[in-house]
Design an enzyme around this catalytic site. Structure first.
Site, PDB file in Angstrom:
ATOM      1  N   ASP A   1      -2.636  -3.929  -0.796  1.00  0.00           N
ATOM      2  CA  ASP A   1      -2.071  -3.203  -1.932  1.00  0.00           C
ATOM      3  C   ASP A   1      -0.647  -3.676  -2.169  1.00  0.00           C
ATOM      4  O   ASP A   1      -0.034  -3.354  -3.183  1.00  0.00           O
ATOM      5  CB  ASP A   1      -2.071  -1.694  -1.651  1.00  0.00           C
ATOM      6  CG  ASP A   1      -1.576  -0.882  -2.842  1.00  0.00           C
ATOM      7  OD1 ASP A   1      -2.074  -1.127  -3.959  1.00  0.00           O
ATOM      8  OD2 ASP A   1      -0.678  -0.026  -2.676  1.00  0.00           O
TER       9      ASP A   1
ATOM     10  N   HIS B   1      -0.089  -2.608  -5.726  1.00  0.00           N
ATOM     11  CA  HIS B   1       0.868  -1.602  -5.236  1.00  0.00           C
ATOM     12  C   HIS B   1       0.665  -0.258  -5.943  1.00  0.00           C
ATOM     13  O   HIS B   1       1.578   0.272  -6.579  1.00  0.00           O
ATOM     14  CB  HIS B   1       2.301  -2.093  -5.414  1.00  0.00           C
ATOM     15  CG  HIS B   1       3.251  -1.487  -4.421  1.00  0.00           C
ATOM     16  ND1 HIS B   1       4.270  -2.202  -3.851  1.00  0.00           N
ATOM     17  CD2 HIS B   1       3.325  -0.238  -3.884  1.00  0.00           C
ATOM     18  CE1 HIS B   1       4.938  -1.414  -3.021  1.00  0.00           C
ATOM     19  NE2 HIS B   1       4.375  -0.218  -3.028  1.00  0.00           N
TER      20      HIS B   1
ATOM     21  N   SER C   1       1.385  -1.153   3.415  1.00  0.00           N
ATOM     22  CA  SER C   1       2.772  -0.800   3.777  1.00  0.00           C
ATOM     23  C   SER C   1       3.765  -1.633   2.964  1.00  0.00           C
ATOM     24  O   SER C   1       4.178  -1.218   1.889  1.00  0.00           O
ATOM     25  CB  SER C   1       2.991  -0.925   5.284  1.00  0.00           C
ATOM     26  OG  SER C   1       2.842  -2.246   5.744  1.00  0.00           O
ATOM     27  N   ARG C   2       4.116  -2.806   3.439  1.00  0.00           N
ATOM     28  CA  ARG C   2       4.940  -3.739   2.665  1.00  0.00           C
ATOM     29  C   ARG C   2       4.412  -5.137   2.945  1.00  0.00           C
ATOM     30  O   ARG C   2       4.017  -5.456   4.066  1.00  0.00           O
ATOM     31  CB  ARG C   2       6.423  -3.650   3.053  1.00  0.00           C
ATOM     32  CG  ARG C   2       7.164  -2.448   2.496  1.00  0.00           C
ATOM     33  CD  ARG C   2       7.338  -2.490   0.957  1.00  0.00           C
ATOM     34  NE  ARG C   2       8.056  -1.335   0.424  1.00  0.00           N
ATOM     35  CZ  ARG C   2       7.488  -0.192   0.041  1.00  0.00           C
ATOM     36  NH1 ARG C   2       6.177  -0.044   0.112  1.00  0.00           N
ATOM     37  NH2 ARG C   2       8.236   0.791  -0.453  1.00  0.00           N
TER      38      ARG C   2
ATOM     39  N   GLU D   1       5.357 -10.142  -4.111  1.00  0.00           N
ATOM     40  CA  GLU D   1       4.958  -9.351  -5.299  1.00  0.00           C
ATOM     41  C   GLU D   1       6.100  -9.131  -6.280  1.00  0.00           C
ATOM     42  O   GLU D   1       5.849  -8.859  -7.458  1.00  0.00           O
ATOM     43  CB  GLU D   1       4.385  -7.998  -4.868  1.00  0.00           C
ATOM     44  CG  GLU D   1       5.428  -7.047  -4.261  1.00  0.00           C
ATOM     45  CD  GLU D   1       4.860  -5.669  -3.910  1.00  0.00           C
ATOM     46  OE1 GLU D   1       3.877  -5.600  -3.143  1.00  0.00           O
ATOM     47  OE2 GLU D   1       5.409  -4.668  -4.413  1.00  0.00           O
TER      48      GLU D   1
HETATM   49  P1  NAI Z   1       6.880   7.072   8.378  1.00  0.00           P
HETATM   50  O1  NAI Z   1       8.324   6.815   8.600  1.00  0.00           O
HETATM   51  O2  NAI Z   1       6.371   8.479   8.420  1.00  0.00           O
HETATM   52  O3  NAI Z   1       6.014   6.226   9.436  1.00  0.00           O
HETATM   53  C1  NAI Z   1       6.301   4.904   9.777  1.00  0.00           C
HETATM   54  C2  NAI Z   1       5.907   4.698  11.228  1.00  0.00           C
HETATM   55  O4  NAI Z   1       6.161   3.323  11.553  1.00  0.00           O
HETATM   56  C3  NAI Z   1       6.713   5.566  12.212  1.00  0.00           C
HETATM   57  O5  NAI Z   1       5.853   6.226  13.116  1.00  0.00           O
HETATM   58  C4  NAI Z   1       7.611   4.553  12.904  1.00  0.00           C
HETATM   59  O6  NAI Z   1       7.899   4.926  14.259  1.00  0.00           O
HETATM   60  C5  NAI Z   1       6.752   3.296  12.839  1.00  0.00           C
HETATM   61  N1  NAI Z   1       7.521   2.086  13.068  1.00  0.00           N
HETATM   62  C6  NAI Z   1       8.820   1.834  12.752  1.00  0.00           C
HETATM   63  N2  NAI Z   1       9.184   0.605  13.194  1.00  0.00           N
HETATM   64  C7  NAI Z   1       8.090   0.078  13.792  1.00  0.00           C
HETATM   65  C8  NAI Z   1       7.838  -1.153  14.451  1.00  0.00           C
HETATM   66  N3  NAI Z   1       8.808  -2.068  14.603  1.00  0.00           N
HETATM   67  N4  NAI Z   1       6.599  -1.364  14.944  1.00  0.00           N
HETATM   68  C9  NAI Z   1       5.628  -0.413  14.825  1.00  0.00           C
HETATM   69  N5  NAI Z   1       5.811   0.769  14.217  1.00  0.00           N
HETATM   70  C10 NAI Z   1       7.026   1.010  13.701  1.00  0.00           C
HETATM   71  O7  NAI Z   1       6.539   6.382   6.989  1.00  0.00           O
HETATM   72  P2  NAI Z   1       5.290   6.643   6.040  1.00  0.00           P
HETATM   73  O8  NAI Z   1       5.620   7.708   5.054  1.00  0.00           O
HETATM   74  O9  NAI Z   1       4.066   6.808   6.861  1.00  0.00           O
HETATM   75  O10 NAI Z   1       5.234   5.262   5.216  1.00  0.00           O
HETATM   76  C11 NAI Z   1       4.977   4.051   5.882  1.00  0.00           C
HETATM   77  C12 NAI Z   1       5.249   2.894   4.939  1.00  0.00           C
HETATM   78  O11 NAI Z   1       4.276   2.874   3.920  1.00  0.00           O
HETATM   79  C13 NAI Z   1       6.590   2.976   4.167  1.00  0.00           C
HETATM   80  O12 NAI Z   1       7.667   2.489   4.950  1.00  0.00           O
HETATM   81  C14 NAI Z   1       6.324   2.101   2.985  1.00  0.00           C
HETATM   82  O13 NAI Z   1       6.714   0.773   3.267  1.00  0.00           O
HETATM   83  C15 NAI Z   1       4.798   2.154   2.814  1.00  0.00           C
HETATM   84  N6  NAI Z   1       4.422   2.846   1.582  1.00  0.00           N
HETATM   85  C16 NAI Z   1       3.609   2.208   0.690  1.00  0.00           C
HETATM   86  C17 NAI Z   1       3.230   2.819  -0.488  1.00  0.00           C
HETATM   87  C18 NAI Z   1       2.284   2.172  -1.456  1.00  0.00           C
HETATM   88  O14 NAI Z   1       2.241   2.606  -2.618  1.00  0.00           O
HETATM   89  N7  NAI Z   1       1.502   1.185  -1.060  1.00  0.00           N
HETATM   90  C19 NAI Z   1       3.773   4.149  -0.842  1.00  0.00           C
HETATM   91  C20 NAI Z   1       4.542   4.772   0.212  1.00  0.00           C
HETATM   92  C21 NAI Z   1       4.875   4.121   1.362  1.00  0.00           C
END
Ligand code: NAI
Length: 330
Positions: free
Chosen positions: A258, A295, A233-234, A263
């Site tokens: 990742d 990443h 995620s991050r 980073e």
């Molecule tokens: P999304 O918005 O569909 O899902 C995120 C989920 O986290 C939601 O269900 C939300 O309710 C939940 N959430 C929000 N605040 C929270 C908290 N305080 N505690 C627990 N859960 C919480 O986002 P998606 O598309 O699934 O992406 C998730 C993350 O993945 C992105 O925000 C990004 O940081 C990361 N990412 C990493 C990539 C990589 O290349 N490694 C590429 C794309 C995204």
């Protein structure tokens, strides 16, 4: 529109140029990331395009606005690196690519989990050295194990679906639980329950003030001994120093990253000719039960072409006065 594309690598140039065939924008590729120090390079551009480790802080945004930038498009999903309130105040619209193949990241998280559990990188290195011993390579069956997902959104849901196919029990923690996720055969639990029950944990929540260091020393102390942790995620969702301590104590069984808390300025570039100036990362890299990729979760043909097209489409929509459907949420 003339657009300054920051943090531009050859693959960005290729992908965005192809996506721009119909858009006809004038793309100015800048190798450096956006920061207050590089913001002036966008002078004369109406738009700017940035990636995950660019710093769109108040000062950088002020310079961009002063030089005429009206639209800042992130070519990624997360927008934790933008001072959104300041952008709004300055009248800069901000878009992202919230919706692209969640399979790209979910499949990478699965790859990391499998490789970590079965010690694939070490096995491969041994085979290359004609060392065919199995000592130290034993993993566990994922079948029948409990997998904890933190952040059951788009990527978390796809990850859950894949792991259900392995015969795992899925539990999840989410601040805004979606009933649809449970209907697909998972169960929402508290963060403490997730820590106590999971054999492996995968992070899929965004980085926000609420999730910064969500996984800290207390969380690791509450984990099942030997649990594996995967973070795509991050980086800062994890207190990396606390994770390292949990690895040293043996309580955390393995860590696959990742994304890494520090980073920025390191990932996406070749630093092979200089000494690593990050002792935390250097220590992690030395551990046999740590696996790191730089990443690349988003980096599949399908996801990347969608990222490029959606980014270009945001500039086109802005220019035509059409609704900006990919604005970052308030
Ligand atoms: P999304 O918005 O569909 O899902 C995120 C989920 O986290 C939601 O269900 C939300 O309710 C939940 N959430 C929000 N605040 C929270 C908290 N305080 N505690 C627990 N859960 C919480 O986002 P998606 O598309 O699934 O992406 C998730 C993350 O993945 C992105 O925000 C990004 O940081 C990361 N990412 C990493 C990539 C990589 O290349 N490694 C590429 C794309 C995204």
């Amino acid at each position: 529109m003339k657009i300054a594309v920051y943090s531009a690598h050859d693959y960005d140039r290729d992908g965005l140029t192809a996506a721009n065939a119909a858009g006809g924008h004038d793309l100015l590729f800048i190798k450096a990331p956006l920061s207050a120090a590089t913001a002036r390079q966008a002078a004369g551009c109406g738009g700017a395009c940035i990636f995950v480790n660019d710093h769109a802080d108040a000062e950088a945004l002020r310079i961009l606005a002063e030089d005429g930038v009206h639209l800042l498009a992130l070519r990624c999903a997360g927008f934790n690196n933008v001072d959104a309130a300041e952008a709004k105040r300055l009248g800069i619209s901000v878009t992202r690519v919230g919706d692209y193949s969640p399979h790209s990241v979910a499949e990478h998280a699965v790859a990391l989990l499998l490789a970590l559990n079965r010690n694939i990188p070490i096995a491969h290195e041994r085979v290359l050295a004609n060392d065919y011993r199995l000592d130290g390579l034993m993993g566990f069956d994922l079948y029948g194990k409990t997998i904890g997902i933190i952040g059951a959104g788009r990527i978390g849901a796809v990850f859950a679906g894949i792991l259900r196919g392995f015969g795992c029990t899925i539990i999840a923690y989410d601040a805004y639980p979606d009933p649809e996720f449970e209907r697909a055969g998972a169960r929402f639990v508290s963060l403490a329950e997730l820590a106590a029950q999971s054999d492996a944990i995968s992070l899929h929540c965004p980085l926000t003030p609420d999730t910064r260091h969500l996984l800290d020393a207390d969380f690791f102390a509450a984990c099942k001994p030997g649990a594996l942790l995967v973070n795509t995620s991050r980086g800062a969702v994890l207190d990396t120093a606390a994770a390292l301590a949990a690895l040293h104590s043996g309580h955390l069984g393995g860590l696959a990253l990742d994304v890494y808390e520090f980073e920025a300025g390191l990932f996406f570039e070749d630093h092979s000719q200089s000494a690593l100036a990050d002792p935390l990362l250097a220590e992690l890299q030395q551990l046999p039960n740590v696996l790191i990729t730089g990443h690349q979760g988003f980096f599949t043909r399908e996801a990347f072409s969608t990222i490029c097209q959606t980014t270009i489409d945001s500039f086109t929509a802005y220019e035509k006065g059409a609704p900006l459907v990919n604005r970052i949420p308030d």
